[in-house]
Design a protein around this motif. Structure first.
Motif, short mmCIF file in Angstrom:
data_model
loop_
_atom_site.label_atom_id
_atom_site.label_comp_id
_atom_site.label_asym_id
_atom_site.label_seq_id
_atom_site.Cartn_x
_atom_site.Cartn_y
_atom_site.Cartn_z
N UNK A 112 0.85 -1.17 0.00
CA UNK A 112 0.00 0.00 0.00
C UNK A 112 0.90 1.24 0.00
N UNK A 113 0.63 2.14 -0.89
CA UNK A 113 1.41 3.37 -0.93
C UNK A 113 0.52 4.56 -0.61
N UNK A 114 1.15 5.61 -0.16
CA UNK A 114 0.41 6.82 0.20
C UNK A 114 -0.07 7.52 -1.06
N UNK A 115 -1.34 7.84 -1.08
CA UNK A 115 -1.95 8.52 -2.20
C UNK A 115 -1.80 10.03 -2.00
N UNK A 116 -1.27 10.70 -3.02
CA UNK A 116 -1.22 12.16 -2.98
C UNK A 116 -2.14 12.68 -4.07
N UNK A 117 -3.10 13.52 -3.72
CA UNK A 117 -4.10 13.99 -4.69
C UNK A 117 -3.48 14.75 -5.86
N UNK A 118 -4.10 14.61 -7.01
CA UNK A 118 -3.61 15.27 -8.22
C UNK A 118 -4.29 16.62 -8.44
N UNK A 119 -5.53 16.76 -7.97
CA UNK A 119 -6.28 17.99 -8.21
C UNK A 119 -6.18 18.92 -7.01
N UNK A 120 -6.17 20.22 -7.28
CA UNK A 120 -5.99 21.23 -6.23
C UNK A 120 -7.04 21.16 -5.13
N UNK A 121 -8.33 21.03 -5.43
CA UNK A 121 -9.31 20.99 -4.33
C UNK A 121 -9.06 19.84 -3.35
N UNK A 122 -8.73 18.68 -3.87
CA UNK A 122 -8.46 17.56 -2.98
C UNK A 122 -7.13 17.75 -2.25
N UNK A 123 -6.19 18.42 -2.89
CA UNK A 123 -4.92 18.73 -2.22
C UNK A 123 -5.15 19.65 -1.02
N UNK A 124 -6.07 20.58 -1.16
CA UNK A 124 -6.39 21.47 -0.04
C UNK A 124 -6.99 20.69 1.12
N UNK A 125 -7.88 19.75 0.82
CA UNK A 125 -8.47 18.91 1.87
C UNK A 125 -7.38 18.04 2.51
N UNK A 126 -6.48 17.51 1.69
CA UNK A 126 -5.35 16.71 2.17
C UNK A 126 -4.46 17.54 3.08
N UNK A 127 -4.20 18.79 2.68
CA UNK A 127 -3.37 19.69 3.48
C UNK A 127 -4.02 19.97 4.83
N UNK A 128 -5.33 20.19 4.85
CA UNK A 128 -6.03 20.41 6.12
C UNK A 128 -5.88 19.19 7.02
#
Length: 127
Positions: free
Chosen positions: A1-17
């Motif tokens: 299992x690898x860590x998923x990093x979002x490709x789209x900016x809106x999901x990246x913002x949620x990931x950052x939060x």
């Protein structure tokens, strides 16, 4: 299992939060005395029960944020955003009901609202 990093900016913002909440939770678990002092919660000696409660709250933040990061599903981001939103509601109630109208409370409220808005905005389609 690898860590998923979002490709789209809106999901990246949620990931950052979620990352910010995870770091806050980890710091709360590791350094409860400093957090209590910074939050103005120390008026006397804190017992082991008080430290346990503080570490437990940090663990709750850490677990919820890591679940959102690991699963990267809309529902987990919705849970994270809702939890942060209700925490902000509690802070807002404190501003009015507990005579807590101080700058620190207002700044933390703004931070909580911003952190809640990122995952909720992503899930609800505002970003």
């Amino acid at each position: 299992m690898e860590l998923y990093f979002p490709a789209e900016l809106p999901e990246r913002l949620a990931f950052l939060a979620a990352l910010v909440v995870a770091v806050f939770g980890l710091l709360t678990m590791l350094f409860p005395a400093r957090l209590l002092r910074a939050g103005g919660l120390v008026t006397g000696e804190v017992t082991s029960v008080g430290f346990g409660a503080t570490r437990s709250i940090g663990g709750l933040h850490l677990g919820l944020a890591l679940a959102a990061i690991a699963l990267a599903q809309d529902f987990t981001y919705l849970m994270l955003g809702s939890a942060l939103g209700f925490a902000a509601l509690g802070r807002l109630l404190s501003l009015f009901l507990d005579r807590g109208r101080i700058t620190v409370n207002a700044l933390v409220l703004i931070a909580q609202l911003a952190l809640a808005a990122l995952p909720l905005g992503y899930v609800l389609g505002y970003f």
